[in-house]
Write an enzyme that holds these catalytic residues in place. Structure first.
Site, PDB file in Angstrom:
ATOM      1  N   VAL A 155      34.955  41.102  43.912  1.00  0.00           N
ATOM      2  CA  VAL A 155      36.125  40.486  44.997  1.00  0.00           C
ATOM      3  C   VAL A 155      36.916  39.461  44.202  1.00  0.00           C
ATOM      4  O   VAL A 155      36.286  38.904  43.498  1.00  0.00           O
ATOM      5  CB  VAL A 155      35.284  39.931  46.279  1.00  0.00           C
ATOM      6  CG1 VAL A 155      36.003  38.964  47.023  1.00  0.00           C
ATOM      7  CG2 VAL A 155      34.565  40.994  46.951  1.00  0.00           C
ATOM      8  N   GLU A 156      38.072  39.759  44.475  1.00  0.00           N
ATOM      9  CA  GLU A 156      39.151  38.891  43.773  1.00  0.00           C
ATOM     10  C   GLU A 156      39.589  37.691  44.719  1.00  0.00           C
ATOM     11  O   GLU A 156      39.756  36.402  44.502  1.00  0.00           O
ATOM     12  CB  GLU A 156      40.289  39.666  43.120  1.00  0.00           C
ATOM     13  CG  GLU A 156      39.864  40.419  42.012  1.00  0.00           C
ATOM     14  CD  GLU A 156      41.265  40.925  41.386  1.00  0.00           C
ATOM     15  OE1 GLU A 156      42.539  40.428  41.635  1.00  0.00           O
ATOM     16  OE2 GLU A 156      41.052  42.185  40.733  1.00  0.00           O
ATOM     17  N   ALA A 157      39.574  38.074  46.008  1.00  0.00           N
ATOM     18  CA  ALA A 157      40.029  37.057  47.260  1.00  0.00           C
ATOM     19  C   ALA A 157      39.034  37.246  48.333  1.00  0.00           C
ATOM     20  O   ALA A 157      38.671  38.369  48.666  1.00  0.00           O
ATOM     21  CB  ALA A 157      41.312  37.586  47.736  1.00  0.00           C
ATOM     22  N   LYS A 170      40.528  33.562  44.681  1.00  0.00           N
ATOM     23  CA  LYS A 170      41.513  33.514  45.804  1.00  0.00           C
ATOM     24  C   LYS A 170      41.067  33.151  47.061  1.00  0.00           C
ATOM     25  O   LYS A 170      39.882  33.954  47.557  1.00  0.00           O
ATOM     26  CB  LYS A 170      42.758  34.439  45.707  1.00  0.00           C
ATOM     27  CG  LYS A 170      43.457  34.596  44.415  1.00  0.00           C
ATOM     28  CD  LYS A 170      44.802  33.968  44.653  1.00  0.00           C
ATOM     29  CE  LYS A 170      45.733  34.117  43.215  1.00  0.00           C
ATOM     30  NZ  LYS A 170      45.163  33.680  41.906  1.00  0.00           N
ATOM     31  N   LYS A 221      39.580  45.034  46.702  1.00  0.00           N
ATOM     32  CA  LYS A 221      39.113  43.697  45.992  1.00  0.00           C
ATOM     33  C   LYS A 221      39.205  42.486  46.750  1.00  0.00           C
ATOM     34  O   LYS A 221      39.336  41.326  46.158  1.00  0.00           O
ATOM     35  CB  LYS A 221      39.919  43.555  44.724  1.00  0.00           C
ATOM     36  CG  LYS A 221      39.684  44.707  43.676  1.00  0.00           C
ATOM     37  CD  LYS A 221      40.538  44.556  42.090  1.00  0.00           C
ATOM     38  CE  LYS A 221      40.168  45.642  41.377  1.00  0.00           C
ATOM     39  NZ  LYS A 221      41.151  45.389  40.127  1.00  0.00           N
TER      40      LYS A 221
END
Length: 304
Positions: A23-25, A57, A244
């Site tokens: 996961v990015e956000a 994020k 993501k």
């Protein structure tokens, strides 16, 4: 999208790393996830700081339309959390943006059954809003030869959570929708209840929307969760693939469904309206990928 899937996994030390690394956000709902009323849920501030320190994020996606994005940023700040206005996507903002992207004429007015947040977002988008909190003081007179007047230039009625709902507002909105040609009926969301205070749930925007559905015999355009309308703006801002992203929320029928509809991973927290009993009920068809007690479990399971 088919939401009938395998049962949610309890978030644990065995599975959290694979979720976290993919996961990015993280997308967070607010009521019942970050706070209840004006009270911050334990461990939230430290967890958000830690997630930022790890390069994640953070985005806040709320169906509560009482405040504008500017007002929400101030609320976060008052609770000791630094959040930028452009990290907040509220249903009040979504209502204004729906009008904008659909080229709603600037000369048309918008009648608001709801809070100051909708009026402020409409103004920022260049529209004239009527109604809102000030109409909470107005009363109707049900007497012979008394005609209730409404503005014929109203081209949309926006309905959100409204603690000052009354018969005047219902009549005004009903007349606009039924009598003004082409008048739009927009709902910020259809949440049944919400944590307006820390100790109990209160009727949500869904109850105000239902009243208008009853009197107009119309169904609204819903711009808040689980509609993915807000996701379009979020993607324009952050340019992150939804696969993501992880949607973290306390409601199955809005937060988790929103995440699933958009193709995000989903994490249900049990700090708000949904209980584990509700999650496990055979009649529930919405299963998140993971569930846990509260947001701070992310920090406790992975550690600083």
């Amino acid at each position: 999208m088919n939401t009938a899937k395998r049962a949610a996994q309890l978030l644990s030390t065995q599975n959290i790393r694979s979720l976290f690394d993919s996961v990015e956000a993280f997308l967070f709902d607010c009521d019942g996830v970050i706070w209840k009323g004006d009270k911050l849920i334990d461990g939230v501030s430290q967890t958000l700081d830690w997630l930022r320190s790890k390069g994640k994020k953070l985005v806040f996606v709320t169906n509560n339309s009482l405040k504008s994005r500017i007002q929400y940023a101030k609320k976060f700040h008052s609770l000791g959390i630094s959040v930028a206005e452009d990290e907040i996507f509220s249903s009040s903002f979504a209502a204004a943006m729906y009008l904008k992207v659909n080229n709603f004429p600037q000369e048309k007015k918008v009648y608001v059954i709801g809070g100051e947040g909708i009026l402020e977002e409409l103004q920022l988008a260049g529209y004239t809003g009527l109604g809102g909190p000030e109409d909470g003081e107005k009363r109707v007179e049900l007497k012979p030869n008394s005609l209730f007047e409404h503005d014929k230039s109203v081209g949309a009625v926006v309905v959100g959570i409204d603690p000052r709902i009354n018969y005047y507002k219902l009549q005004y909105g009903t007349l606009c929708i039924r009598e003004n040609p082409g008048c739009l009926f927009i709902a910020t969301n259809r949440d049944a209840v919400g944590h307006m205070t820390d100790l109990q749930e209160w009727p949500g925007a869904g109850s105000m929307v239902a009243a208008m559905c009853g009197s107009t015999e119309r169904e609204p355009i819903v711009v808040g969760k689980p509609s993915t309308f807000m996701m379009d703006f979020l993607l324009q801002k952050f340019h992150i693939n939804t696969s993501k992203m992880c949607m973290v929320g306390d409601r199955l029928d809005t937060d988790i469904l929103f995440g699933q509809n958009a193709g995000c991973k989903t994490l249900l927290v049990l700090s708000g309206v949904t209980t584990q009993t509700t999650l496990r009920d055979p009649s529930n068809s919405v299963q998140p990928d993971y569930y846990t007690s509260q947001v701070s479990d992310l920090l406790h399971l992975l550690g600083p």
